[in-house]
Design a protein around this motif. Structure first.
Motif, PDB file in Angstrom:
ATOM      1  N   ALA A 250       3.527  -7.087   5.845  1.00 42.93           N
ATOM      2  CA  ALA A 250       2.142  -6.545   6.007  1.00 42.93           C
ATOM      3  C   ALA A 250       2.954  -5.036   5.692  1.00 42.93           C
ATOM      4  O   ALA A 250       1.407  -4.876   4.635  1.00 42.93           O
ATOM      5  N   VAL A 251       3.365  -4.373   5.354  1.00 40.71           N
ATOM      6  CA  VAL A 251       4.123  -3.091   4.888  1.00 40.71           C
ATOM      7  C   VAL A 251       4.034  -3.227   3.317  1.00 40.71           C
ATOM      8  O   VAL A 251       3.515  -2.313   2.997  1.00 40.71           O
ATOM      9  N   ARG A 252       5.089  -4.261   3.054  1.00 41.73           N
ATOM     10  CA  ARG A 252       4.937  -4.066   1.374  1.00 41.73           C
ATOM     11  C   ARG A 252       3.033  -4.832   1.130  1.00 41.73           C
ATOM     12  O   ARG A 252       2.612  -3.495  -0.273  1.00 41.73           O
ATOM     13  N   ALA A 253       2.827  -5.022   1.684  1.00 35.12           N
ATOM     14  CA  ALA A 253       1.357  -5.450   1.067  1.00 35.12           C
ATOM     15  C   ALA A 253      -0.196  -3.838   0.925  1.00 35.12           C
ATOM     16  O   ALA A 253      -0.119  -4.541  -0.417  1.00 35.12           O
ATOM     17  N   GLU A 254       0.632  -3.586   2.127  1.00 39.30           N
ATOM     18  CA  GLU A 254      -0.766  -2.622   2.235  1.00 39.30           C
ATOM     19  C   GLU A 254       0.029  -1.392   1.543  1.00 39.30           C
ATOM     20  O   GLU A 254      -0.938  -0.680   0.823  1.00 39.30           O
ATOM     21  N   VAL A 255       1.246  -1.432   1.040  1.00 42.41           N
ATOM     22  CA  VAL A 255       2.064  -0.172   0.412  1.00 42.41           C
ATOM     23  C   VAL A 255       1.042  -0.472  -1.339  1.00 42.41           C
ATOM     24  O   VAL A 255       1.144   0.481  -1.359  1.00 42.41           O
ATOM     25  N   ALA A 256       1.325  -1.716  -1.413  1.00 46.98           N
ATOM     26  CA  ALA A 256       0.948  -1.728  -2.890  1.00 46.98           C
ATOM     27  C   ALA A 256       0.164  -1.813  -3.523  1.00 46.98           C
ATOM     28  O   ALA A 256      -1.265  -0.905  -4.391  1.00 46.98           O
ATOM     29  N   GLU A 257      -1.306  -1.973  -1.478  1.00 46.48           N
ATOM     30  CA  GLU A 257      -2.812  -1.811  -2.128  1.00 46.48           C
ATOM     31  C   GLU A 257      -2.762   0.020  -2.557  1.00 46.48           C
ATOM     32  O   GLU A 257      -4.152   0.383  -3.356  1.00 46.48           O
ATOM     33  N   LEU A 258      -2.131   0.261  -1.544  1.00 44.59           N
ATOM     34  CA  LEU A 258      -2.660   1.897  -1.617  1.00 44.59           C
ATOM     35  C   LEU A 258      -2.026   2.517  -3.111  1.00 44.59           C
ATOM     36  O   LEU A 258      -2.918   3.615  -3.840  1.00 44.59           O
ATOM     37  N   SER A 259      -1.697   2.126  -3.169  1.00 46.77           N
ATOM     38  CA  SER A 259      -0.488   2.717  -4.618  1.00 46.77           C
ATOM     39  C   SER A 259      -1.572   2.288  -5.726  1.00 46.77           C
ATOM     40  O   SER A 259      -1.400   3.152  -6.530  1.00 46.77           O
ATOM     41  N   ARG A 260      -2.065   1.106  -5.412  1.00 53.69           N
ATOM     42  CA  ARG A 260      -3.181   1.016  -6.737  1.00 53.69           C
ATOM     43  C   ARG A 260      -4.331   2.032  -6.386  1.00 53.69           C
ATOM     44  O   ARG A 260      -4.953   2.169  -7.882  1.00 53.69           O
ATOM     45  N   LEU A 261      -4.869   2.650  -5.232  1.00 59.04           N
ATOM     46  CA  LEU A 261      -6.280   3.228  -5.291  1.00 59.04           C
ATOM     47  C   LEU A 261      -5.151   4.437  -5.765  1.00 59.04           C
ATOM     48  O   LEU A 261      -6.411   5.411  -6.072  1.00 59.04           O
ATOM     49  N   PHE A 262      -4.097   4.532  -5.697  1.00 57.53           N
ATOM     50  CA  PHE A 262      -4.186   6.413  -5.982  1.00 57.53           C
ATOM     51  C   PHE A 262      -3.619   6.589  -7.114  1.00 57.53           C
ATOM     52  O   PHE A 262      -3.473   7.537  -7.990  1.00 57.53           O
ATOM     53  N   GLY A 263      -3.336   5.132  -7.567  1.00 56.41           N
ATOM     54  CA  GLY A 263      -2.283   5.312  -8.535  1.00 56.41           C
ATOM     55  C   GLY A 263      -1.443   5.674  -9.199  1.00 56.41           C
ATOM     56  O   GLY A 263      -0.887   6.609  -9.798  1.00 56.41           O
ATOM     57  N   THR A 264      -0.101   5.158  -8.103  1.00 56.19           N
ATOM     58  CA  THR A 264       1.273   5.881  -7.650  1.00 56.19           C
ATOM     59  C   THR A 264       2.284   4.384  -7.191  1.00 56.19           C
ATOM     60  O   THR A 264       2.750   4.411  -7.322  1.00 56.19           O
ATOM     61  N   GLN A 265       1.586   4.092  -8.545  1.00 59.82           N
ATOM     62  CA  GLN A 265       2.758   1.906  -8.116  1.00 59.82           C
ATOM     63  C   GLN A 265       4.116   2.022  -8.923  1.00 59.82           C
ATOM     64  O   GLN A 265       4.645   1.436  -8.042  1.00 59.82           O
ATOM     65  N   GLU A 266       4.196   3.477  -9.416  1.00 54.31           N
ATOM     66  CA  GLU A 266       5.473   3.575 -10.248  1.00 54.31           C
ATOM     67  C   GLU A 266       6.691   4.096  -8.857  1.00 54.31           C
ATOM     68  O   GLU A 266       7.092   3.460  -8.289  1.00 54.31           O
ATOM     69  N   ALA A 267       6.057   5.315  -7.571  1.00 49.49           N
ATOM     70  CA  ALA A 267       6.738   5.730  -6.828  1.00 49.49           C
ATOM     71  C   ALA A 267       6.587   4.331  -5.779  1.00 49.49           C
ATOM     72  O   ALA A 267       7.813   4.134  -4.914  1.00 49.49           O
ATOM     73  N   ALA A 268       5.963   3.389  -5.639  1.00 51.31           N
ATOM     74  CA  ALA A 268       5.515   2.452  -4.591  1.00 51.31           C
ATOM     75  C   ALA A 268       6.563   1.571  -5.328  1.00 51.31           C
ATOM     76  O   ALA A 268       7.940   1.048  -3.818  1.00 51.31           O
ATOM     77  N   ALA A 269       7.183   1.694  -6.385  1.00 55.42           N
ATOM     78  CA  ALA A 269       7.592   0.322  -6.607  1.00 55.42           C
ATOM     79  C   ALA A 269       9.344   0.868  -6.309  1.00 55.42           C
ATOM     80  O   ALA A 269      10.061  -0.144  -5.707  1.00 55.42           O
ATOM     81  N   ARG A 270       9.231   2.267  -6.466  1.00 53.79           N
ATOM     82  CA  ARG A 270      11.020   2.899  -5.949  1.00 53.79           C
ATOM     83  C   ARG A 270      10.649   2.884  -4.414  1.00 53.79           C
ATOM     84  O   ARG A 270      11.429   2.458  -3.985  1.00 53.79           O
ATOM     85  N   TRP A 271       9.717   3.041  -3.904  1.00 54.56           N
ATOM     86  CA  TRP A 271      10.263   2.518  -2.368  1.00 54.56           C
ATOM     87  C   TRP A 271      10.174   1.223  -2.340  1.00 54.56           C
ATOM     88  O   TRP A 271      11.124   1.328  -0.791  1.00 54.56           O
ATOM     89  N   LYS A 272       9.902   1.012  -2.602  1.00 51.59           N
ATOM     90  CA  LYS A 272       9.945  -1.113  -1.934  1.00 51.59           C
ATOM     91  C   LYS A 272      11.118  -1.383  -2.067  1.00 51.59           C
ATOM     92  O   LYS A 272      11.893  -1.977  -1.319  1.00 51.59           O
TER      93      LYS A 272
END
Length: 266
Positions: free
Chosen positions: A125-147
């Motif tokens: 659930a965390v991975r899915a929520e973080v991925a969706e938020l990163s799409r909204l924020f336009g911060t996918q690269e930072a989210a991928a590093r966090w994941k």
């Protein structure tokens, strides 16, 4: 907390208001998002839990409204400074059991996008929520590093937990519905769940008959000793991150508490 309890009648009415005001939840597409100013979104969150999700997704400018010391967030009364923060936000993150989220947006006259967050520390659930938020924020690269870091740390904790099983066997547990993620972290065998309401006499008899080694209790909405006289050790599990908005200590702290309990039950 996993989620705090609210009065059911008011929750139903306010949930409808949230849906009307928000228009959509965390499943919204990036096309619906307000464009962040300067490429970095200004994010207001109701609690540190939403804040940790936002930080994991790559947000840097995060304002938390409800102080960590408040254990029943839905009762929090927003201050003028909270409304001022909302007025400059690109996004306001809230959970459906926090009925004031839509109200503070309306009171501040903000054009911020309301985003409903699924507060669940289950890793999927965390991975899915973080991925969706990163799409909204336009911060996918930072989210991928966090994941990447999260996946490594979680796998290591899971391995350590399994190595700590008493006698090399998966412990049997009864868990509160909002702490099931910690049972998964431990690789435990869940033999029953309860809550969020207090256990009824019938449930008490049923769950005690399962003879669990551990009872995983939600520290933010505890109903006291869950299975008295059952012999099971009760473990308090904390769901909310600290002021640093870091999710990983939540898992590390749960692992440490569970290890102590497993050692005591061996």
């Amino acid at each position: 907390m996993a989620p705090h309890l609210v009065r059911v009648p008011s929750l139903l009415a306010l949930s409808a208001a949230l849906l009307l005001s928000a228009g959509c939840g965390s499943g919204a597409s990036s096309e619906d998002a307000a464009p962040p100013r300067g490429g970095k979104p200004v994010v207001v969150v109701t609690t540190t839990w939403e804040g940790a999700f936002a930080k994991a997704a790559g947000a840097e400018d995060i304002k938390v409204i409800v102080p960590q010391s408040v254990h029943h967030a839905p009762d929090y009364d927003p201050k003028p400074s909270d409304l001022a923060a909302v007025a400059r936000a690109d996004f306001v993150l809230y959970a459906p059991f926090e009925p004031y989220a839509a109200k503070i947006k309306e009171a501040a006259g903000s054009k911020a996008k309301l985003v409903e967050v699924n507060l669940d520390n289950d890793p999927d659930a965390v991975r899915a929520e973080v991925a969706e938020l990163s799409r909204l924020f336009g911060t996918q690269e930072a989210a991928a590093r966090w994941k990447s870091g999260f996946d490594t740390s979680y796998a290591q904790l899971n391995e350590e937990m399994r190595a700590a099983w008493p006698g090399g066997r998966s412990p049997s547990v009864v868990t509160q519905v909002f702490t099931a993620w910690s049972a998964k972290l431990a690789g435990a065998t869940t033999v029953g769940t309860y809550g969020p309401e207090a256990v009824t006499p019938a449930q008490l008899a049923e769950l005690s008959a399962k003879k669990p080694a551990l009872v995983l209790d939600n520290a933010h909405m505890s109903t006291g000793t869950v299975l008295p006289d059952s012999g099971a050790e009760q473990v308090k599990i904390v769901n909310y991150p600290g002021e640093d908005l870091d999710l990983l200590p939540v898992y590390r702290n749960a692992a440490a508490e569970l290890k102590k309990a497993m050692a005591g039950s061996s």
